[in-house]
Design a protein around this motif. Structure first.
Motif, PDB file in Angstrom:
ATOM      1  N   ILE A 306       0.660  -1.719   0.032  1.00  0.00           N
ATOM      2  CA  ILE A 306      -0.050  -0.058  -0.226  1.00  0.00           C
ATOM      3  C   ILE A 306       0.650   1.000  -0.036  1.00  0.00           C
ATOM      4  N   GLU A 307       1.924   1.159   0.470  1.00  0.00           N
ATOM      5  CA  GLU A 307       3.148   2.455   0.606  1.00  0.00           C
ATOM      6  C   GLU A 307       3.487   2.020  -0.760  1.00  0.00           C
ATOM      7  N   ILE A 308       3.597   1.489  -1.335  1.00  0.00           N
ATOM      8  CA  ILE A 308       4.604   1.953  -2.623  1.00  0.00           C
ATOM      9  C   ILE A 308       3.740   2.157  -3.434  1.00  0.00           C
ATOM     10  N   ILE A 309       1.889   1.910  -3.793  1.00  0.00           N
ATOM     11  CA  ILE A 309       1.749   2.290  -5.044  1.00  0.00           C
ATOM     12  C   ILE A 309       1.232   3.660  -4.871  1.00  0.00           C
ATOM     13  N   SER A 310       1.268   3.995  -3.437  1.00  0.00           N
ATOM     14  CA  SER A 310       0.527   5.666  -2.804  1.00  0.00           C
ATOM     15  C   SER A 310       1.564   6.600  -2.499  1.00  0.00           C
ATOM     16  N   ASP A 311       2.791   5.657  -2.547  1.00  0.00           N
ATOM     17  CA  ASP A 311       3.350   6.852  -2.615  1.00  0.00           C
ATOM     18  C   ASP A 311       3.619   8.093  -3.768  1.00  0.00           C
ATOM     19  N   ARG A 312       3.758   9.066  -2.807  1.00  0.00           N
ATOM     20  CA  ARG A 312       3.597  10.759  -3.321  1.00  0.00           C
ATOM     21  C   ARG A 312       5.029  11.612  -3.112  1.00  0.00           C
ATOM     22  N   ILE A 313       5.081  10.668  -2.481  1.00  0.00           N
ATOM     23  CA  ILE A 313       6.749  11.905  -1.763  1.00  0.00           C
ATOM     24  C   ILE A 313       8.156  11.470  -2.285  1.00  0.00           C
ATOM     25  N   PHE A 314       7.808  10.018  -3.017  1.00  0.00           N
ATOM     26  CA  PHE A 314       9.550   9.089  -3.667  1.00  0.00           C
ATOM     27  C   PHE A 314       9.751   9.073  -5.124  1.00  0.00           C
ATOM     28  N   TYR A 315       7.789   8.851  -5.181  1.00  0.00           N
ATOM     29  CA  TYR A 315       7.502   8.839  -6.410  1.00  0.00           C
ATOM     30  C   TYR A 315       7.818   9.537  -7.523  1.00  0.00           C
ATOM     31  N   PRO A 316       8.025  10.877  -7.381  1.00  0.00           N
ATOM     32  CA  PRO A 316       8.190  11.428  -8.315  1.00  0.00           C
ATOM     33  C   PRO A 316       9.062  12.021  -8.432  1.00  0.00           C
ATOM     34  N   VAL A 317      10.417  11.574  -7.627  1.00  0.00           N
ATOM     35  CA  VAL A 317      11.328  11.950  -7.613  1.00  0.00           C
ATOM     36  C   VAL A 317      12.412  11.225  -8.438  1.00  0.00           C
ATOM     37  N   TYR A 318      11.951   9.933  -8.647  1.00  0.00           N
ATOM     38  CA  TYR A 318      12.439   9.383  -8.942  1.00  0.00           C
ATOM     39  C   TYR A 318      11.763   9.432 -10.540  1.00  0.00           C
ATOM     40  N   GLU A 319      11.141   9.614 -10.888  1.00  0.00           N
ATOM     41  CA  GLU A 319       9.893   9.926 -11.928  1.00  0.00           C
ATOM     42  C   GLU A 319      10.880  10.934 -12.697  1.00  0.00           C
ATOM     43  N   LYS A 320      11.650  12.304 -11.865  1.00  0.00           N
ATOM     44  CA  LYS A 320      12.054  13.373 -12.969  1.00  0.00           C
ATOM     45  C   LYS A 320      13.599  13.182 -12.773  1.00  0.00           C
ATOM     46  N   PHE A 321      14.216  12.488 -12.348  1.00  0.00           N
ATOM     47  CA  PHE A 321      15.918  12.608 -12.280  1.00  0.00           C
ATOM     48  C   PHE A 321      16.051  11.187 -12.035  1.00  0.00           C
ATOM     49  N   CYS A 322      15.467   9.925 -12.110  1.00  0.00           N
ATOM     50  CA  CYS A 322      16.369   8.483 -12.196  1.00  0.00           C
ATOM     51  C   CYS A 322      16.147   7.584 -13.764  1.00  0.00           C
ATOM     52  N   ASN A 323      16.863   8.428 -14.581  1.00  0.00           N
ATOM     53  CA  ASN A 323      16.163   7.943 -16.308  1.00  0.00           C
ATOM     54  C   ASN A 323      18.021   6.989 -16.193  1.00  0.00           C
ATOM     55  N   GLY A 324      17.718   6.721 -17.684  1.00  0.00           N
ATOM     56  CA  GLY A 324      18.980   6.333 -17.944  1.00  0.00           C
ATOM     57  C   GLY A 324      20.006   5.134 -17.183  1.00  0.00           C
ATOM     58  N   PRO A 325      21.176   5.321 -16.750  1.00  0.00           N
ATOM     59  CA  PRO A 325      22.014   4.707 -16.303  1.00  0.00           C
ATOM     60  C   PRO A 325      21.856   4.637 -15.222  1.00  0.00           C
ATOM     61  N   CYS A 326      20.678   5.172 -14.480  1.00  0.00           N
ATOM     62  CA  CYS A 326      20.143   5.109 -13.005  1.00  0.00           C
ATOM     63  C   CYS A 326      19.444   3.965 -12.305  1.00  0.00           C
ATOM     64  N   TYR A 327      18.374   3.558 -13.660  1.00  0.00           N
ATOM     65  CA  TYR A 327      17.625   1.575 -13.602  1.00  0.00           C
ATOM     66  C   TYR A 327      16.516   1.872 -12.351  1.00  0.00           C
ATOM     67  N   ALA A 328      15.953   2.565 -12.089  1.00  0.00           N
ATOM     68  CA  ALA A 328      15.074   2.474 -11.179  1.00  0.00           C
ATOM     69  C   ALA A 328      14.254   1.454 -11.069  1.00  0.00           C
ATOM     70  N   ASP A 329      14.448   0.427 -11.470  1.00  0.00           N
ATOM     71  CA  ASP A 329      14.308  -0.502 -10.792  1.00  0.00           C
ATOM     72  C   ASP A 329      14.752  -1.513  -9.959  1.00  0.00           C
ATOM     73  N   GLU A 330      16.788  -0.886 -10.117  1.00  0.00           N
ATOM     74  CA  GLU A 330      16.875  -1.170  -9.125  1.00  0.00           C
ATOM     75  C   GLU A 330      17.416  -0.756  -7.786  1.00  0.00           C
ATOM     76  N   HIS A 331      16.530   0.973  -7.996  1.00  0.00           N
ATOM     77  CA  HIS A 331      17.069   1.514  -6.477  1.00  0.00           C
ATOM     78  C   HIS A 331      15.332   2.340  -6.043  1.00  0.00           C
ATOM     79  N   TYR A 332      14.580   2.555  -6.587  1.00  0.00           N
ATOM     80  CA  TYR A 332      13.366   2.923  -6.452  1.00  0.00           C
ATOM     81  C   TYR A 332      12.944   2.629  -5.376  1.00  0.00           C
ATOM     82  N   ILE A 333      11.958   0.688  -5.312  1.00  0.00           N
ATOM     83  CA  ILE A 333      11.731   0.276  -4.016  1.00  0.00           C
ATOM     84  C   ILE A 333      13.094   0.184  -3.115  1.00  0.00           C
ATOM     85  N   PRO A 334      13.942  -0.125  -2.696  1.00  0.00           N
ATOM     86  CA  PRO A 334      14.747  -0.960  -2.609  1.00  0.00           C
ATOM     87  C   PRO A 334      15.177   0.552  -1.510  1.00  0.00           C
TER      88      PRO A 334
END
Length: 421
Positions: A306-334
């Protein structure tokens, strides 16, 4: 003398005639009054007993007087009559009121079962915004008002078909009511699963995802949100089309539902492929020392989901700044799990992979690689902690397996994997 004697009699007769005339006029007046009163009474009776529609019809064509006085009414308050409105029949939905059918012997009311009922088909017409809002609803009362049988949600993030569907069919067989299945595939994939399959009707509304891009996180949240719609789902496992189970259903179900921890791999990697991927523009929401890395393939409980799908704090930051070699799938949830659930997470994954060959992808197992020895190693070749005790059962799933390994896995499943035991 005679003339004088006759005068009184003439006067008396005249007076008598005048009185008769007055009595006749009074009688006529009374009769007229009685008739008018009777007419009013009859008219009133008829008006009170005449149907309203008849009265309205009778007077609907009567013109309004042109000199009708209007006082103390502004022109703004006078508006033309509204056109007739066609009211569509109400859509069928559970009703809070009893049925109005006079012939019905029972009254159907909206109950808890209606609220908890989950459609057989995973497809729906909610927008993503509506889905996330609906999935984020959390009861404030912890105790369930009914007997809850916890289920494990198996969520498959795939490109197209599931090559190991026959193996999973054997895995799930006989355990209906203890699991849920959700499949997120590429929208271009339009093949349907056969009726009777555990995967039939389990595909959710999906969007295209690309390896290494932020769309992977969107796909994972989409799967979690759909699985959260079922209140019985208490544990959530993310799998790919190349994943296989390495234990039978009973072992995996017991391992997950009895665990006091979640299983999201979290660690701090100071190398260029760890902290080197951090974008300073994420500060101050996420600082470098908070940055974490881990496997994409997780297992979590309902609270974390529930926290992951309702996150409005960290999610927008990753969406904006974690692209290309950042690989969000390896960093956002951890990273989010490390910030919000540092004490209830085991910091390890339940999905075994072989990174020994190097490169950006784990080793792919081919047909000749699948042996009894390999499967036994996957099942008990390492040590870890489970509920505070040391165990050799550290992984429940494994990847990446090529589709040509299916025949061997089906042959080994009864003896090595313990299916149907």
């Amino acid at each position: 003398m005679k003339q004088q004697e006759q005068r009184p009699s003439v006067s008396i007769a005249k007076i008598f005639k005048d009185q008769l005339r007055m009595g006749s006029l009074l009688s006529n007046f009374l009769f007229l009054g009685f008739g008018v009163a009777l007419g009013i009474i009859v008219s009133s009776f008829l008006m009170n007993n005449m149907p309203i529609s008849s009265v309205a019809t009778q007077f609907s064509d009567s013109p309004l007087p042109t000199t009708f006085p209007v006082t103390n009414i502004s022109e703004a308050s006078i508006s033309p009559p509204a056109p007739p409105v066609s009211i569509p029949p109400p859509a069928p939905s559970p009703s809070l009121l009893p049925s109005s059918d006079e012939n019905s012997t029972t009254k159907e009311l909206f109950g808890l079962k209606d609220f908890l009922k989950v459609p057989d088909d995973a497809m729906h017409n909610m927008t993503e915004e509506e889905l996330l809002w609906r999935a984020s609803m959390v009861p404030r009362i912890d105790e369930f008002p009914y007997k809850l049988i916890p289920k494990v949600a198996f969520m498959f993030l795939t490109r197209g078909p599931l090559p190991f569907a026959p193996l999973w069919e054997k895995f799930f067989k006989g355990f209906e009511g203890l699991y849920s299945i959700y499949v997120h595939s590429d929208p271009s994939f339009n093949e349907s699963d056969p009726q009777g399959s555990v995967f039939y009707g389990r595909r959710i509304p999906s969007k295209e995802v690309q390896w290494g891009e932020f769309s992977l996180i969107e796909g994972e949240r989409r799967l979690l949100a759909n699985a959260l719609l079922d209140f019985s789902n208490q544990r959530f496992v993310l799998l790919s089309e190349s994943c296989i189970p390495i234990f039978n259903f009973t072992t995996i179900y017991s391992y997950l539902t009895n665990s006091t921890e979640t299983f999201v791999e979290v660690y701090d990697d100071p190398s260029p492929v760890g902290r080197g991927r951090y974008n300073p523009q994420m500060s101050p929401v996420i600082e470098l020392e908070q940055w974490r890395k881990g496997s994409q393939w997780f297992e979590m409980d309902r609270q974390m989901a529930i926290e992951i799908i309702s996150d409005r704090i960290f999610y927008p930051v990753y969406e904006k700044f974690c692209n290309g070699p950042c690989y969000a799938d390896e960093h956002y949830i951890p990273t989010v799990v490390n910030l919000l659930f540092p004490k209830t997470n085991s910091n390890r994954t339940l999905t075994w992979v072989d990174w020994s060959k190097g490169g950006p992808h784990p080793f792919m197992f081919m047909r000749t690689d699948v042996t009894f020895e390999l499967l036994e190693t996957l099942r008990s070749g390492s040590n870890c902690e489970y509920n505070g005790n040391t165990t050799t059962t550290c992984h429940l799933f494994a990847r990446k397996f090529h589709p040509n390994t299916l025949d061997r896995l089906l042959r080994f499943a009864p003896k090595v994997l313990g299916f149907h035991q």
